[in-house]
Motif scaffolding. Structure first.
Motif, PDB file in Angstrom:
ATOM      1  N   GLU A   6       0.828  -1.210   0.000  1.00  0.00           N
ATOM      2  CA  GLU A   6       0.000   0.000   0.000  1.00  0.00           C
ATOM      3  C   GLU A   6       0.861   1.258   0.000  1.00  0.00           C
ATOM      4  O   GLU A   6       0.551   2.235  -0.692  1.00  0.00           O
ATOM      5  N   ARG A   7       1.942   1.211   0.778  1.00  0.00           N
ATOM      6  CA  ARG A   7       2.832   2.379   0.839  1.00  0.00           C
ATOM      7  C   ARG A   7       3.519   2.612  -0.504  1.00  0.00           C
ATOM      8  O   ARG A   7       3.660   3.751  -0.962  1.00  0.00           O
ATOM      9  N   LEU A   8       3.946   1.536  -1.141  1.00  0.00           N
ATOM     10  CA  LEU A   8       4.558   1.672  -2.460  1.00  0.00           C
ATOM     11  C   LEU A   8       3.555   2.251  -3.456  1.00  0.00           C
ATOM     12  O   LEU A   8       3.900   3.093  -4.289  1.00  0.00           O
ATOM     13  N   GLY A   9       2.310   1.797  -3.357  1.00  0.00           N
ATOM     14  CA  GLY A   9       1.277   2.308  -4.248  1.00  0.00           C
ATOM     15  C   GLY A   9       1.055   3.794  -4.055  1.00  0.00           C
ATOM     16  O   GLY A   9       0.902   4.541  -5.030  1.00  0.00           O
ATOM     17  N   ARG A  10       1.061   4.238  -2.788  1.00  0.00           N
ATOM     18  CA  ARG A  10       0.871   5.671  -2.515  1.00  0.00           C
ATOM     19  C   ARG A  10       2.050   6.484  -3.056  1.00  0.00           C
ATOM     20  O   ARG A  10       1.848   7.568  -3.619  1.00  0.00           O
ATOM     21  N   LEU A  11       3.262   5.963  -2.922  1.00  0.00           N
ATOM     22  CA  LEU A  11       4.430   6.667  -3.454  1.00  0.00           C
ATOM     23  C   LEU A  11       4.314   6.853  -4.964  1.00  0.00           C
ATOM     24  O   LEU A  11       4.627   7.916  -5.510  1.00  0.00           O
ATOM     25  N   LEU A  12       3.862   5.799  -5.637  1.00  0.00           N
ATOM     26  CA  LEU A  12       3.711   5.875  -7.088  1.00  0.00           C
ATOM     27  C   LEU A  12       2.651   6.895  -7.493  1.00  0.00           C
ATOM     28  O   LEU A  12       2.817   7.618  -8.483  1.00  0.00           O
ATOM     29  N   ALA A  22       4.698  16.361  -0.907  1.00  0.00           N
ATOM     30  CA  ALA A  22       4.050  15.255  -0.202  1.00  0.00           C
ATOM     31  C   ALA A  22       4.865  13.977  -0.354  1.00  0.00           C
ATOM     32  O   ALA A  22       5.024  13.195   0.595  1.00  0.00           O
ATOM     33  N   LEU A  23       5.396  13.759  -1.557  1.00  0.00           N
ATOM     34  CA  LEU A  23       6.218  12.575  -1.804  1.00  0.00           C
ATOM     35  C   LEU A  23       7.480  12.609  -0.956  1.00  0.00           C
ATOM     36  O   LEU A  23       7.889  11.586  -0.380  1.00  0.00           O
ATOM     37  N   ALA A  24       8.103  13.784  -0.847  1.00  0.00           N
ATOM     38  CA  ALA A  24       9.305  13.916  -0.022  1.00  0.00           C
ATOM     39  C   ALA A  24       9.018  13.556   1.430  1.00  0.00           C
ATOM     40  O   ALA A  24       9.823  12.884   2.087  1.00  0.00           O
ATOM     41  N   GLY A  25       7.867  13.986   1.939  1.00  0.00           N
ATOM     42  CA  GLY A  25       7.515  13.660   3.320  1.00  0.00           C
ATOM     43  C   GLY A  25       7.321  12.174   3.536  1.00  0.00           C
ATOM     44  O   GLY A  25       7.788  11.605   4.532  1.00  0.00           O
ATOM     45  N   GLU A  26       6.642  11.520   2.606  1.00  0.00           N
ATOM     46  CA  GLU A  26       6.417  10.075   2.705  1.00  0.00           C
ATOM     47  C   GLU A  26       7.745   9.315   2.641  1.00  0.00           C
ATOM     48  O   GLU A  26       7.980   8.367   3.386  1.00  0.00           O
ATOM     49  N   LEU A  27       8.611   9.734   1.719  1.00  0.00           N
ATOM     50  CA  LEU A  27       9.901   9.070   1.573  1.00  0.00           C
ATOM     51  C   LEU A  27      10.778   9.284   2.807  1.00  0.00           C
ATOM     52  O   LEU A  27      11.509   8.386   3.231  1.00  0.00           O
ATOM     53  N   ALA A  28      10.707  10.488   3.378  1.00  0.00           N
ATOM     54  CA  ALA A  28      11.485  10.764   4.583  1.00  0.00           C
ATOM     55  C   ALA A  28      11.034   9.883   5.738  1.00  0.00           C
ATOM     56  O   ALA A  28      11.863   9.377   6.512  1.00  0.00           O
ATOM     57  N   ASP A  29       9.730   9.678   5.875  1.00  0.00           N
ATOM     58  CA  ASP A  29       9.231   8.800   6.926  1.00  0.00           C
ATOM     59  C   ASP A  29       9.812   7.392   6.778  1.00  0.00           C
ATOM     60  O   ASP A  29      10.160   6.735   7.762  1.00  0.00           O
ATOM     61  N   LEU A  30       9.919   6.933   5.539  1.00  0.00           N
ATOM     62  CA  LEU A  30      10.517   5.625   5.280  1.00  0.00           C
ATOM     63  C   LEU A  30      12.007   5.628   5.596  1.00  0.00           C
ATOM     64  O   LEU A  30      12.526   4.727   6.262  1.00  0.00           O
ATOM     65  N   ALA A  31      12.709   6.640   5.106  1.00  0.00           N
ATOM     66  CA  ALA A  31      14.165   6.686   5.253  1.00  0.00           C
ATOM     67  C   ALA A  31      14.602   6.786   6.707  1.00  0.00           C
ATOM     68  O   ALA A  31      15.591   6.164   7.108  1.00  0.00           O
ATOM     69  N   PHE A  32      13.866   7.549   7.518  1.00  0.00           N
ATOM     70  CA  PHE A  32      14.266   7.775   8.895  1.00  0.00           C
ATOM     71  C   PHE A  32      13.779   6.685   9.850  1.00  0.00           C
ATOM     72  O   PHE A  32      14.274   6.581  10.968  1.00  0.00           O
ATOM     73  N   ASP A  37       8.550  -4.509   7.600  1.00  0.00           N
ATOM     74  CA  ASP A  37       7.944  -5.276   6.510  1.00  0.00           C
ATOM     75  C   ASP A  37       8.267  -4.702   5.131  1.00  0.00           C
ATOM     76  O   ASP A  37       7.748  -5.163   4.115  1.00  0.00           O
ATOM     77  N   PHE A  38       9.142  -3.670   5.095  1.00  0.00           N
ATOM     78  CA  PHE A  38       9.468  -3.056   3.812  1.00  0.00           C
ATOM     79  C   PHE A  38      10.727  -3.697   3.247  1.00  0.00           C
ATOM     80  O   PHE A  38      11.705  -3.889   3.975  1.00  0.00           O
ATOM     81  N   PRO A  39      10.729  -4.070   1.943  1.00  0.00           N
ATOM     82  CA  PRO A  39      11.876  -4.773   1.362  1.00  0.00           C
ATOM     83  C   PRO A  39      13.179  -3.987   1.507  1.00  0.00           C
ATOM     84  O   PRO A  39      13.229  -2.796   1.181  1.00  0.00           O
ATOM     85  N   GLU A  40      14.225  -4.646   2.010  1.00  0.00           N
ATOM     86  CA  GLU A  40      15.522  -3.989   2.169  1.00  0.00           C
ATOM     87  C   GLU A  40      16.087  -3.550   0.819  1.00  0.00           C
ATOM     88  O   GLU A  40      16.804  -2.544   0.730  1.00  0.00           O
ATOM     89  N   ALA A  41      15.739  -4.285  -0.222  1.00  0.00           N
ATOM     90  CA  ALA A  41      16.225  -3.942  -1.567  1.00  0.00           C
ATOM     91  C   ALA A  41      15.695  -2.589  -2.031  1.00  0.00           C
ATOM     92  O   ALA A  41      16.230  -2.004  -2.978  1.00  0.00           O
ATOM     93  N   MET A  42      14.645  -2.087  -1.376  1.00  0.00           N
ATOM     94  CA  MET A  42      14.067  -0.810  -1.772  1.00  0.00           C
ATOM     95  C   MET A  42      14.794   0.379  -1.141  1.00  0.00           C
ATOM     96  O   MET A  42      14.546   1.523  -1.516  1.00  0.00           O
TER      97      MET A  42
END
Length: 218
Positions: A6-12, A22-32, A37-42
């Protein structure tokens, strides 16, 4: 919590709509705070996309992102350098130390053409000094504007040291453009290798394809 899918879908969706802030905020939440459950390869593509969207986001979003990057040694140096100008003083010093210790060799750098730059700085009423500075240092106009708008003088010191511009020229530019005299000592506190790395980052941004800052449409 949303699933990884679902998170990947929202990013797309955010990317397809050009909602960079908005995309930067979502990505920052992931990065920090990388979800279990999120693939390490991502991780690598997420970091690269965060760097790109940080450039596309409006300045308010960049400032919010920059305030969050301190104390995260796992973040890529390119991302930190992208947000240096928007970061608070404490985080800026952290970024400079990362640059100083990165161990990469400095690229050959061409010196700035400072004579026309100093002449332009002495002109009263010149409305587009940033364009002259952009040409002299081979950096984007938006970066030149941000550097000269900073009263601390540190970004200007980084640019001058990083491009082989001497202290006397830095002092002249700083005083002519309103940097307080007490801030002139900052030139000697900027690590030289770090200054070269960050200046190279700014010059590479000049060579990159042009982009337009976009405001998130919520």
């Amino acid at each position: 919590m949303s699933s990884a899918k679902e998170r990947l879908g929202r990013l797309l969706v955010l990317a397809s709509e050009g909602r960079w802030s908005a995309l930067a905020g979502e990505l920052a939440d992931l990065a920090f705070d990388w979800p279990a459950d999120f693939p390490e390869a991502m991780r690598v593509p997420v970091m690269a996309l965060l760097e790109w969207t940080a450039r596309e986001a409006d300045e308010a979003t960049r400032t919010l992102l920059a305030a969050r990057i301190g104390g995260h040694p796992e973040l890529p140096l390119k991302l930190l350098n992208e947000l240096y100008l928007a970061a608070p003083a404490r985080v800026r010093r952290e970024i400079l130390m990362r640059d100083e210790l990165d161990g990469l060799r400095d690229e050959e750098t061409s010196p700035a053409d400072t004579e026309p730059l100093l002449a332009a700085a002495r002109q009263e009423g010149l409305h587009d000094f940033a364009s002259v500075m952009s040409t002299a240092f081979s950096i984007p106009r938006r970066i030149a504007e941000a550097i000269m708008a900073d009263a601390s003088g540190e970004p200007l010191a980084v640019l001058c040291r990083g491009t082989g511009t001497d202290r006397a020229t830095f002092t002249s530019l700083a005083l002519l453009k309103g940097v307080e005299a007490m801030s002139l000592a900052v030139f000697d506190t900027v690590p030289e290798h770090a200054a070269r790395r960050l200046s190279q980052h700014w010059r590479q941004a000049q060579a990159a394809p042009a982009f337009t800052h976009a405001t998130a449409a919520e």
